[in-house]
Design an enzyme around this catalytic site. Structure first.
Site, mmCIF file in Angstrom:
data_model
loop_
_atom_site.group_PDB
_atom_site.id
_atom_site.type_symbol
_atom_site.label_atom_id
_atom_site.label_comp_id
_atom_site.label_asym_id
_atom_site.label_seq_id
_atom_site.Cartn_x
_atom_site.Cartn_y
_atom_site.Cartn_z
ATOM 1 N N GLU A 50 47.901 45.381 21.799
ATOM 2 C CA GLU A 50 48.120 45.200 20.561
ATOM 3 C C GLU A 50 47.829 44.851 19.228
ATOM 4 O OE1 GLU A 50 51.736 47.231 17.773
ATOM 5 O OE2 GLU A 50 52.079 45.532 18.723
ATOM 6 N N ASP A 76 52.652 43.185 22.937
ATOM 7 C CA ASP A 76 52.899 43.062 22.063
ATOM 8 C C ASP A 76 52.338 42.112 20.369
ATOM 9 O OD1 ASP A 76 54.842 45.151 20.440
ATOM 10 O OD2 ASP A 76 55.639 43.076 19.969
#
Ligand code: TEU
Ligand code: CA
Length: 553
Positions: A273, A208
């Site tokens: 990401e 993330d």
């Protein structure tokens, strides 16, 4: 470095599951791990290589699991650790890889690390998060944040903590304090958590917000954004110069890669990401010019198809630029949707969503699909009193809400689409009675978008040129995007009509492998060929007589 051997994550497609929304097994209206297990046949026959499961760790669910309170367990809402072990074993048995969503940038404010860190300025974890004194000046301390950094979810990125008399930094919600990645103990703790899952056989991580890990060590104010109009989220008020894509981040990514490389026969994939312009994005492959090694992420997620206008010129240019900027040895990837973005079928409508499917699955590079997109699922309409996403609740009405793209997977025509026997946590989409897996798999619906996805995935697997070949002759011509995929003497020609008008294209002789509207398969083509509005063609060329393509398109 070996570049010749191919790896599973280069050849196959990745399927993202948002576990809250995929399949509920116990009637509480929230999807869970046993639910995923019960849908394993669907996953195994779809034709994808791997599933990526969004976070299922213990969490207060302030951001639905992207606020982790324990990096090494499963939240009871989603099941138990043994449920996860059963799921990964079953997926492996069916030949599917498993990628975990890992959240290294921030924890929950209920994580024991933060609970300890916040009690005093001299506890062992006092430096595990980003603590700063209030800015000098008049007024109560809580009104004096250390600088102008803004949260992605609106408002200042600093929250005052009376126990320490200091502010802590959070890129997202105040319930998601950012870890201090300059602290070696934090790194050690996160790497240990990665090992916990690698030891249990996971095949990789989607990290993330990888580009946000490190913040400026001098905590300088971000520059004001000259283009900010005053509307929308306060996040746009400043440019994230000192809070994103800091040079030291690459060092951390290299360490993460090393953690994974320490496993024998390492073939786990490291995905980041990363929302950045192409030039900065490809730097996350970590190309080392001295050794020609790649030291960074295996695949920094490429979200540019989501962000580029649906226009043949622009997309041809994007493909050429991206391919042109990839460092030597770096493997490309493409993403059309995820749990943070408007669904592709809402953005483009079903016909262009089919064209988008053919694009995603015939481009060079690993495709990532978002659950439900294979059904042409659109965004759900969420009534104001059904809003669940904190990004929307924090800043109502400015379109930040992500609930619409997180509505339940549509399995069949039962009242809640087969998702749950209870009340679903988000409403089931309108039109679910006809747009669902069962309906689109029935013999009455041979031309369903689900069948298009299945066929595209199967062809991509079957033909090395489609999963491993070069891409060349990337062109756009009056709204038609075209390119070839080439390996040895195998050549495929792709034509995609990105407009809603009928177009003519000229093809070399070959036969149609697939059309996006699923008719005409097997037909010979050559010379002038008609493309219907919003139609795509995948053609196997017979005797391509063109010279060898250049390496780069
Ligand atoms: O998203 C990071 C991110 O950049 C998002 O803020 C995204 O731009 C936005 O949601 C678009 O509307 C990741 C996760 O994917 C997201 O679900 C989390 O909320 C966020 O990190 C915090 O962990
Ligand atoms: Ca459940």
């Amino acid at each position: 470095m070996k570049t010749s051997a191919r790896l599973w994550w280069q050849d196959g497609a990745i399927y993202q599951i948002y576990p809250r929304s995929f399949q509920d097994s116990n009637g509480d209206g929230i999807g869970d791990l046993p639910g995923i297990l019960s849908r394993i046949d669907y996953l195994a026959t779809l034709g994808v290589e791997a599933v990526w499961i969004s976070p299922f760790y213990p969490s207060p669910m302030a951001d639905f699991g992207y606020d982790v309170a324990d990096y090494c367990n499963v939240d009871p809402i989603f099941g138990t650790l043994p449920d996860f072990i059963r799921l990964i074993d079953a997926l492996h048995t069916r030949g599917l890889r498993v990628i975990l969503d890992f959240v290294p940038n921030h924890s929950s404010d209920q994580h024991p690390w933060f609970l300890e860190s916040k009690i005093s300025r001299d506890n062992p974890k006092q430096d595990w998060y980003l603590w700063r004194d209030p800015a000098p000046g008049a007024g109560v301390p809580e009104s004096r944040p250390p600088n102008n950094w803004q949260s992605h979810f609106g408002g200042p990125a600093w929250t005052y903590n009376p126990e320490r008399g200091q502010f802590y930094y959070h890129s997202f919600l105040r319930q998601q304090p950012d870890l201090n990645w300059r602290n070696p103990e934090v790194r050690k703790a996160i790497y240990a958590a990665m090992r916990f899952w690698l030891d249990r056989g996971v095949d990789g991580f989607r990290m993330d917000v990888l580009w946000l890990l490190i913040k400026d060590d001098q905590f300088r104010d971000n520059p004001l954004n000259p283009d900010w109009s005053g509307g929308g989220s306060s996040f746009g008020r400043v440019l994230p110069l000192y809070t994103a894509d800091r040079p030291e981040t690459h060092e951390v990514v290299a360490e993460m890669r090393a953690v994974m490389a320490s496993y024998p026969n390492r073939d786990a994939v490291l995905i980041g990401e990363i929302y950045l312009p192409l030039r900065d994005l490809v730097a996350y492959y970590g190309f080392d010019p001295n050794t020609a090694d790649l030291r960074g992420a295996d695949m920094p997620f490429n979200f540019h198809l989501i962000q580029t206008p649906w226009n043949a010129d622009r997309i041809a240019q994007l493909i050429r630029e991206y391919e042109g900027q990839l460092p030597t040895g770096a493997w490309p990837n493409w993403v059309l949707g995820n749990h943070d973005q408007t669904r592709i079928a809402t953005r483009l409508g079903e016909y262009q969503a089919r064209v988008a499917a053919m694009l995603l699955l015939t481009l060079r590079g690993t495709p990532t699909l978002y659950y439900g997109d294979e059904l042409g699922m659109t965004d759900g309409s969420i009534h104001p009193d059904q809003v669940r996403d904190p990004a929307e609740l924090n800043q109502p009405g400015i379109g930040m809400g992500r609930d619409p793209e997180r509505t339940p997977m549509l399995w069949d025509n039962s009242p809640v689409a087969g998702f749950t026997s209870g009340q679903p946590w988000l409403p089931v989409n309108e039109g679910a009675a006809t747009r669902n897996v069962a309906a689109q798999s029935s013999p009455d619906a041979p031309r369903s978008i689900l069948n298009l996805y299945r066929k595209l995935l199967a062809l991509r697997r079957q033909h090395p040129a489609l999963h491993a070949g070069a891409i060349s002759y990337v062109q756009s011509n009056s709204g038609v995007l075209s390119y070839r995929r080439i390996l040895g003497d195998q050549q495929f020609q792709i034509f995609l009509n990105l407009t809603d008008d009928i177009k003519r294209v000229t093809s070399e002789p070959g036969h149609i492998l697939l059309t996006t509207i699923l008719d005409g398969e097997g037909a010979d083509v050559g010379g002038i060929t008609i493309l219907e509005a919003g139609e795509g063609l995948l053609i196997a060329l017979k005797n391509p007589h063109i010279p060898d393509p250049p390496n780069k398109p």
